[in-house]
Design a protein around this motif. Structure first.
Motif, short mmCIF file in Angstrom:
data_model
loop_
_atom_site.label_atom_id
_atom_site.label_comp_id
_atom_site.label_asym_id
_atom_site.label_seq_id
_atom_site.Cartn_x
_atom_site.Cartn_y
_atom_site.Cartn_z
N HIS A 9 0.90 -1.82 0.01
CA HIS A 9 -0.24 0.01 0.14
C HIS A 9 0.66 1.22 -0.25
N ASP B 188 -3.34 0.70 4.75
CA ASP B 188 -4.54 1.85 4.16
C ASP B 188 -4.48 3.33 4.35
N LEU C 265 -2.02 4.49 0.95
CA LEU C 265 -2.60 4.40 -0.44
C LEU C 265 -3.74 5.67 -0.15
N PRO D 35 -5.76 -3.41 -5.04
CA PRO D 35 -5.96 -3.61 -3.82
C PRO D 35 -7.26 -3.77 -2.78
#
Length: 192
Positions: free
Chosen positions: A46, A82, A85, A70
């Motif tokens: 990520h 998370d 990203l 993803p």
């Protein structure tokens, strides 16, 4: 028959002169150098993916098609991944770069995690459908399922962002192999 049409198409590609590519296309590939540089499983990339997306946008890239899906949220074990990203995708889109996430169709299809879809510019399927002889001559660009839902290919989504596709209705197109090969760059080099 489809086989004869395919052979005629193949012959035409050999006889006609090559064309110039109307837009600059660069493929950022995950090569051996990238896999060596980042030995973690791809599902944990990520932060690396975010850095590359941000770098492409900062370097003037206008559209990014992401075929590294993803699909897994790390919110329970590493929520910072998370967030990284999402921040990378959001940064790119705020700079005017379209980020189209890929997904795969079929009974074992894979979609990106919903939170990443929320910040992306769009979504497109990655599946390829070779002819019966195994040669890839056409790209299916739109599929309508029995419920009437329409799925579009990542290529069509990127072309729409370019303005190369308007209101035309079609579900497949021949691949123009007369265009020159696209440039490729290592994922690790962009990251660095």
């Amino acid at each position: 028959s489809q086989r004869i049409n395919g052979l005629v198409y193949d012959l035409g590609l050999r006889l006609l002169p090559p064309e110039e590519n109307p837009i600059e296309v660069v493929v950022v590939g995950i090569d051996d150098a990238s896999l060596t540089r980042f030995p973690d499983p791809l599902v944990l990339w990520h932060e690396q993916l975010a850095q590359v997306i941000t770098a492409i946008a900062a370097g003037g890239g206008t559209r990014i098609g992401v075929d590294l899906i993803p699909a897994v949220s790390m919110s329970r074990i590493a929520p910072e991944l998370d967030r990284a990203l999402m921040r990378g995708i959001r940064t790119a889109t705020r700079q005017g770069t379209q980020v189209i996430l890929g997904f795969s169709l079929g009974p074992y299809g894979v979609l990106p995690e919903k939170k990443f879809l929320f910040v992306a510019s769009g979504i497109g399927f990655l599946n390829l459908f070779p002819d019966q002889d195994g040669v890839l001559r056409r790209q299916v660009v739109e599929i309508v399922n029995p419920d009437g839902q329409v799925a579009q290919s990542i290529g069509l989504q990127l072309a729409k962002q370019e303005g190369a596709v308007t209101g035309e209705q079609f579900n497949q197109t021949y691949i123009n192999y007369r265009l020159p090969p696209v440039s490729t760059v290592s994922f690790a080099d962009i990251y660095d």
